[in-house]
Design an enzyme around this catalytic site. Structure first.
Site, PDB file in Angstrom:
ATOM      1  N   HIS A 127       0.871  -1.181   0.000  1.00 49.18           N
ATOM      2  CA  HIS A 127       0.000   0.000   0.000  1.00 49.18           C
ATOM      3  C   HIS A 127       0.909   1.233   0.000  1.00 49.18           C
ATOM      4  O   HIS A 127       2.013   1.188   0.552  1.00 49.18           O
ATOM      5  CB  HIS A 127      -0.838  -0.061   1.278  1.00 49.18           C
ATOM      6  CG  HIS A 127      -1.927   0.951   1.404  1.00 49.18           C
ATOM      7  ND1 HIS A 127      -1.682   2.275   1.700  1.00 49.18           N
ATOM      8  CD2 HIS A 127      -3.279   0.828   1.311  1.00 49.18           C
ATOM      9  CE1 HIS A 127      -2.846   2.906   1.786  1.00 49.18           C
ATOM     10  NE2 HIS A 127      -3.816   2.068   1.552  1.00 49.18           N
ATOM     11  N   ASP A 142       3.034  -4.522   8.001  1.00 49.60           N
ATOM     12  CA  ASP A 142       1.842  -3.702   7.843  1.00 49.60           C
ATOM     13  C   ASP A 142       0.634  -4.625   8.003  1.00 49.60           C
ATOM     14  O   ASP A 142       0.304  -5.389   7.092  1.00 49.60           O
ATOM     15  CB  ASP A 142       1.862  -3.034   6.461  1.00 49.60           C
ATOM     16  CG  ASP A 142       0.563  -2.290   6.155  1.00 49.60           C
ATOM     17  OD1 ASP A 142      -0.363  -2.321   6.994  1.00 49.60           O
ATOM     18  OD2 ASP A 142       0.487  -1.679   5.074  1.00 49.60           O
ATOM     19  N   GLN A 151      -4.589  -4.944   6.951  1.00 51.97           N
ATOM     20  CA  GLN A 151      -5.547  -5.981   6.527  1.00 51.97           C
ATOM     21  C   GLN A 151      -5.356  -7.257   7.340  1.00 51.97           C
ATOM     22  O   GLN A 151      -6.321  -7.929   7.692  1.00 51.97           O
ATOM     23  CB  GLN A 151      -5.364  -6.307   5.028  1.00 51.97           C
ATOM     24  CG  GLN A 151      -5.590  -5.150   4.086  1.00 51.97           C
ATOM     25  CD  GLN A 151      -7.021  -4.660   4.038  1.00 51.97           C
ATOM     26  OE1 GLN A 151      -7.971  -5.379   4.355  1.00 51.97           O
ATOM     27  NE2 GLN A 151      -7.195  -3.408   3.660  1.00 51.97           N
ATOM     28  N   LYS A 157     -10.667  -0.258   9.953  1.00 45.80           N
ATOM     29  CA  LYS A 157     -10.909  -1.506   9.213  1.00 45.80           C
ATOM     30  C   LYS A 157     -11.250  -2.646  10.164  1.00 45.80           C
ATOM     31  O   LYS A 157     -11.576  -3.740   9.740  1.00 45.80           O
ATOM     32  CB  LYS A 157      -9.682  -1.861   8.366  1.00 45.80           C
ATOM     33  CG  LYS A 157      -9.458  -0.842   7.253  1.00 45.80           C
ATOM     34  CD  LYS A 157      -8.196  -1.072   6.458  1.00 45.80           C
ATOM     35  CE  LYS A 157      -7.999   0.088   5.495  1.00 45.80           C
ATOM     36  NZ  LYS A 157      -6.707   0.050   4.805  1.00 45.80           N
ATOM     37  N   CYS A 190      -4.575   2.498  -3.835  1.00 45.70           N
ATOM     38  CA  CYS A 190      -3.368   2.969  -3.138  1.00 45.70           C
ATOM     39  C   CYS A 190      -2.198   2.010  -3.324  1.00 45.70           C
ATOM     40  O   CYS A 190      -1.403   1.809  -2.403  1.00 45.70           O
ATOM     41  CB  CYS A 190      -3.616   3.165  -1.639  1.00 45.70           C
ATOM     42  SG  CYS A 190      -4.772   4.468  -1.277  1.00 45.70           S
TER      43      CYS A 190
END
Ligand SMILES: *Cc1c(COP(=O)(O)O)cnc(C)c1O
Length: 412
Positions: free
Chosen positions: A129, A206, A209, A232, A370
């Site tokens: 991302h 990261d 998600q 999220k 993104c």
């Protein structure tokens, strides 16, 4: 609210009933919300907790000698403990509040940047991302860092052999996503961490998600830093968290200066608080942090494996119904991928596809998501994405396929 008991028979309809927004209509049709990878909706438990805090227990935290401040501080710090437990962190002191995933990565990049020498290397993957690319580009521009890219294979998995070949004595940081927000690929983050550490580099995962759809166990992964974002995870916007190993946080210089992050301030001298407060200058997002704690407690009542199986079944149902449609190209078919269905429709622009689907009440995202380097790698100028969450149902998956076929017929 959650009492910690695990519900064994996962019932998406019972989950769905707890999300007020999911019963609204869009363009005269029932809303089919499949833009969860961009932001998830909020359950009644979170909405009620925010209202209850504002109505009954709100004040600034940490500096109060009065009851409301103490109550707010207690709720705020309890939320930090909930995040620590969610990530299987050793202690709540390893959880730094940020305003989201993006700020968490910038916090690490900024601190690391102070010791970057020209030629030092940062390894990222082609599926990152922009939040996990641009902070490192800033170090390239400002400090002379060199960015190395782990290639993505045609199926959407990382080329691990190529990754091993990128590591060397100049590697300072390996920054890779737990789960791709476009391809749905879940990366072998424990193996990625192990190899990076063997080369003497630090690792940032990261988890924006991965925290939602994979297993964000920071001790099992072994990473130095893990990043998540609240919105999220069924929590409000404006809140995220950075997990850091104790020694990694201890070694990281402060990010922003201000109140709350200091120990003493004199005219010619300043000393800093210990982590996590060293990285939390200013009044923190108090309500948002409390909301994230409540969201994670709410989520904890459901069995993770059952949720993942449910989401994947919806993804598979949609893919099976679209089998043999030669006008459709699905991006990312890696083994064990999560429930993100990103695709290109032959002869149609992704934005037009999404807009036509919206007429049928189906909310999907279109564009570059993104992740511009990934779009280039996959050879598309844009794509459309449906992303499933635990409150989606097989009726949603069917509505998605029906609307997609209608959208496609528009262009033939
Ligand atoms: C959403 C997302 C981010 C950025 O999170 P923000 O909440 O926008 O700061 C970073 N990485 C991935 C993989 C994401 O999906």
């Amino acid at each position: 609210m959650a009492d910690g008991a695990v519900v064994n028979t996962f019932d998406p309809y019972a989950v769905r009933a707890q999300f007020p927004i999911l019963s609204r209509q869009v363009n005269g049709r029932p809303l089919v919300y499949l833009d969860n990878a961009a932001s998830a909706q909020k359950p009644r438990a979170v909405i009620d907790a925010l209202l209850a805090t504002m109505e009954g227990g709100y004040a600034n935290v940490h500096r109060g000698l009065h009851t409301l401040s103490n109550e707010a501080t207690e709720a705020f710090e309890k939320a930090r403990e909930i995040v620590a437990r969610f990530l299987n962190a050793e202690s709540a002191e390893q959880v730094v509040w940020t305003k989201g995933g993006t700020e968490a990565i910038n916090l690490v990049a900024n601190g690391l940047g102070l010791s970057i020498q020209p030629g030092d290397e940062i390894v990222v993957s082609e599926m990152e991302h922009h939040s996990n690319i641009v902070p490192w580009h800033l170090l390239r521009e400002r400090r002379g860092a060199v960015i190395k890219w782990i290639p993505v294979k045609d199926d959407g998995s990382l080329d691990m052999a190529a990754y091993a070949g990128l590591l060397g004595p100049k590697t300072r940081m390996v920054a890779v996503t737990h789960m791709s927000n476009v391809l749905g690929t879940i990366n072998p983050v424990a193996e990625i961490s192990r190899l990076a550490h063997a080369a003497g580099a630090q690792v940032l995962i990261d988890g924006c998600q991965g925290a939602v759809h994979a297993t964000p166990d920071v001790q099992a992964i072994g990473c130095d830093f893990y990043v998540l974002t609240g919105h999220k995870l069924f929590a409000p916007t404006g809140i995220g968290a950075l997990y850091g190993k104790a020694e990694a946080l201890e070694a990281l210089p402060p990010y922003q200066g201000g109140g709350e992050m200091i120990e003493t301030v004199e005219q010619d001298r300043v000393t800093y608080a210990r982590p996590p407060h060293r990285f939390e200058a200013g009044t923190p997002p108090i309500l948002e942090a409390i909301g994230l704690g409540v969201a994670l407690e709410w989520l904890a009542q459901y069995d993770r494996a059952a949720v993942q199986a449910h989401e994947h079944a919806l993804y598979q149902h949609a893919v099976d119904r679209l089998q043999g449609e030669t006008w459709l190209r699905i991006l990312g078919q890696a083994e064990g991928k999560g429930a993100i269905l990103t695709f290109a429709v032959e002869g149609a622009h992704a934005h037009d596809v999404a807009q036509i689907m919206d007429r049928y009440g189906v909310a999907v995202r279109a564009g570059l998501h993104c992740a511009e380097p990934l779009a280039k790698r996959m050879g598309v100028t844009s794509s459309t994405r449906a992303s499933f969450a635990l409150y989606n149902t097989v009726e949603d998956a069917d509505a998605f396929v029906d609307a997609l076929i209608k959208a496609r017929n528009f262009f033939v």
